[in-house]
Structures are given as structure tokens and as C-alpha cells.
Design an enzyme around this catalytic site. Sequence first.
Site, PDB file in Angstrom:
ATOM      1  N   ASN A  10      -3.780   7.361   4.639  1.00 29.13           N
ATOM      2  CA  ASN A  10      -3.444   6.179   5.443  1.00 29.13           C
ATOM      3  C   ASN A  10      -1.938   5.970   5.331  1.00 29.13           C
ATOM      4  OD1 ASN A  10      -3.048   3.687   6.554  1.00 29.13           O
ATOM      5  ND2 ASN A  10      -4.221   2.548   5.016  1.00 29.13           N
ATOM      6  N   LYS A  12      -0.170   3.852   6.728  1.00 29.17           N
ATOM      7  CA  LYS A  12       0.228   2.446   6.921  1.00 29.17           C
ATOM      8  C   LYS A  12       1.385   2.414   7.936  1.00 29.17           C
ATOM      9  CE  LYS A  12      -1.639   1.454   2.436  1.00 29.17           C
ATOM     10  NZ  LYS A  12      -1.718   0.571   1.285  1.00 29.17           N
ATOM     11  N   HIS A  95      -9.284  -2.722   6.532  1.00 28.50           N
ATOM     12  CA  HIS A  95      -8.375  -2.509   5.405  1.00 28.50           C
ATOM     13  C   HIS A  95      -7.946  -3.868   4.842  1.00 28.50           C
ATOM     14  CE1 HIS A  95      -4.909  -1.341   3.046  1.00 28.50           C
ATOM     15  NE2 HIS A  95      -5.452  -0.131   3.019  1.00 28.50           N
ATOM     16  N   GLU A  97      -5.228  -4.989   3.954  1.00 30.26           N
ATOM     17  CA  GLU A  97      -4.002  -5.555   4.546  1.00 30.26           C
ATOM     18  C   GLU A  97      -4.317  -6.226   5.880  1.00 30.26           C
ATOM     19  OE1 GLU A  97      -1.738  -1.927   4.155  1.00 30.26           O
ATOM     20  OE2 GLU A  97      -1.915  -2.171   1.979  1.00 30.26           O
ATOM     21  N   GLU A 167     -11.625  -0.073  -2.022  1.00 29.40           N
ATOM     22  CA  GLU A 167     -10.207  -0.209  -2.359  1.00 29.40           C
ATOM     23  C   GLU A 167      -9.973  -1.544  -3.052  1.00 29.40           C
ATOM     24  OE1 GLU A 167      -7.618   2.582   0.203  1.00 29.40           O
ATOM     25  OE2 GLU A 167      -7.692   0.635   1.186  1.00 29.40           O
ATOM     26  N   GLY A 173      -1.082   0.201  -3.962  1.00 29.60           N
ATOM     27  CA  GLY A 173       0.382   0.209  -3.981  1.00 29.60           C
ATOM     28  C   GLY A 173       0.976  -0.351  -5.260  1.00 29.60           C
ATOM     29  N   SER A 212      -3.783   3.598  -5.436  1.00 33.09           N
ATOM     30  CA  SER A 212      -2.905   4.339  -6.350  1.00 33.09           C
ATOM     31  C   SER A 212      -3.485   5.675  -6.805  1.00 33.09           C
ATOM     32  CB  SER A 212      -2.529   3.462  -7.560  1.00 33.09           C
ATOM     33  OG  SER A 212      -1.826   2.313  -7.131  1.00 33.09           O
TER      34      SER A 212
HETATM   35  P1  13P Z   1      -1.931   3.377  -2.246  1.00 34.37           P
HETATM   36  O1  13P Z   1      -2.508   4.751  -2.414  1.00 34.37           O
HETATM   37  O2  13P Z   1      -0.493   3.375  -1.835  1.00 34.37           O
HETATM   38  O3  13P Z   1      -2.219   2.509  -3.442  1.00 34.37           O
HETATM   39  O4  13P Z   1      -2.711   2.708  -1.009  1.00 34.37           O
HETATM   40  C1  13P Z   1      -4.086   2.720  -0.969  1.00 34.37           C
HETATM   41  C2  13P Z   1      -4.522   2.269   0.373  1.00 34.37           C
HETATM   42  O5  13P Z   1      -4.438   1.098   0.714  1.00 34.37           O
HETATM   43  C3  13P Z   1      -5.056   3.276   1.304  1.00 34.37           C
HETATM   44  O6  13P Z   1      -5.672   2.686   2.391  1.00 34.37           O
END
Ligand code: 13P
Length: 252
Positions: A10, A12, A95, A97, A167, A173, A212
Site C-alpha cells: 500500500n 498510500k 483502511h 487512515e 492492521e 508507520g 510496520s
Molecule cells: P506501515 O507498513 O508503514 O506500518 O503501514 C501499514 C499499512 O497501513 C498498510 O496498509
Amino acid sequence: MSRTPLVAGNWKMHGSTEMTAGLVAEIAAGAANLAGVEVLVCPPYPYLAQAVSLAGSVSVGAQDVCDQAGQGAYTGEVNGAMLKDIGCTHAIIGHSERRQFYGDSNELVAAKFIATQAAGLVPVLCIGEMLEERESGNTENVLAAQLDAVVQAAGIEAFADAVVAYEPVWAIGTGKTASPEQAQEVHAFIRGRLADKDATIAARLRILYGGSVKPGNASELFGCPDVDGGLIGGASLKSEDFLAICQAGAGA
Ligand code: 13P
């Protein structure tokens, strides 16, 4: 029950035509040598068609989709049929976010899940708890509510052609990853909750871990019995790291 692991990147809100050209070509070349793992990349909307043209055996998915299946007066939205039309096969739905910053409620996520499948795409349904929810002992309640909203709206049969991604928001992140024990415990809970409705569908469902994931921790996480690959954020932006994680998926 053997489930082929899926490793999904992803991106983002990261990308450019230059980055897409380099990254997708490198991932496609590396993935061509990997057996026993499916690989998916999810760049931002403007780069999807370019990614499809370079992806080879790698699948391409969107990071979101409109809850409306048809065309119409929905300014700024992109429907599943358009994504399918340009060669996408998956869409990430719900997601954290989107849930946190753009008001994607459990009900809206369920509608997006249904619209994704109506277009012939595979939804990657994300669920996960916030840190305070975990600390107050509410992880399972939160996950159950997120999952049940989709099961109620779409039906358990819909999970025969879907992917779930766990997640934990506190691991996204942050560099903090769930321990393999924590991930396995939650994945088993998710599978068990769906198995109460249909044991066969639950046994076949791929449940990805996200938060992560790095080359150094992927093998351990993917080695858990109910972890069927990963949804990778930051580490999906470097082909070397992402391919190392795909390799861990192939070895799981
Ligand atoms: P990270 O791998 O940067 O922690 O992000 C995970 C994520 O939100 C994937 O959708």
C-alpha cells in the site's frame, strides 16, 4: 488448509510517474522469480494504469473505491467498474487512515465492500484497533463490530472472494509491530468469528497482517498459522525491502 500467501504493498499517498516506472518494473522482475506467493501493489489512483502496464504477474489494486457501483453525480469519486476497466484486480477497503481522517464508518466500509465485489474486484478489508482500545481491553469488540458490519451487509458468502487485513492502528508507520503471538491471537479470533457463520469459507480466507512489517520481522509474522501474508506500507516503497518481504511470504 493451505492458503497461498498474499503480500500487498500500500503506497498510500506516495508516488510519481518516475517512481511508478522504477518501482513496479523492479517488483515485477523480482516477483517473476518467486513461487508460492501472490504479490499486489496499490499505488495512488493516477498511477494505476501505468502500474498495470508494467506489472507482469504482479496484481494491481486501488487504495479505496466509491460506495456507489454505477456512474453518476459523485464528484471526485472513482467506482469499481473504472478500476476493473483499467486492469485492477483488488481494492483496499476501510483502511484505518480512511476510517480516521475521511469518515469511513463501518456502514460505509460495508457499502464499499459490496460495490467492490459488484465490479468484479477483490476487496481487501482492513480492520484494526486503536492503542487506547487495546489498552482498555476492547480489541475484540472493535474488530467484531468492524467485521460484523460487513458480514451483515454482504453476507458470509461474500468472504469466499475477499481478503481481510488486520492492521492494529498503533503499529502502522510507528515501527512498533504486533508480536507474532499478538498477531496470531487476533487472526485466530477473526477466523473463528467468521467460522461461526461458515467454517469452510473461514478456513479458506486469507488474513493479512499490516503494521510496520519489514524484511527483518516478516518471516516470523508470516510463519504464524493464521497469518497469510501482509499489507505493507513504508517498506513497499523500496523494491529491495518489498521483495524481501515477498520472499518471506513465499517461504511461509
Ligand atoms: P506501515 O507498513 O508503514 O506500518 O503501514 C501499514 C499499512 O497501513 C498498510 O496498509
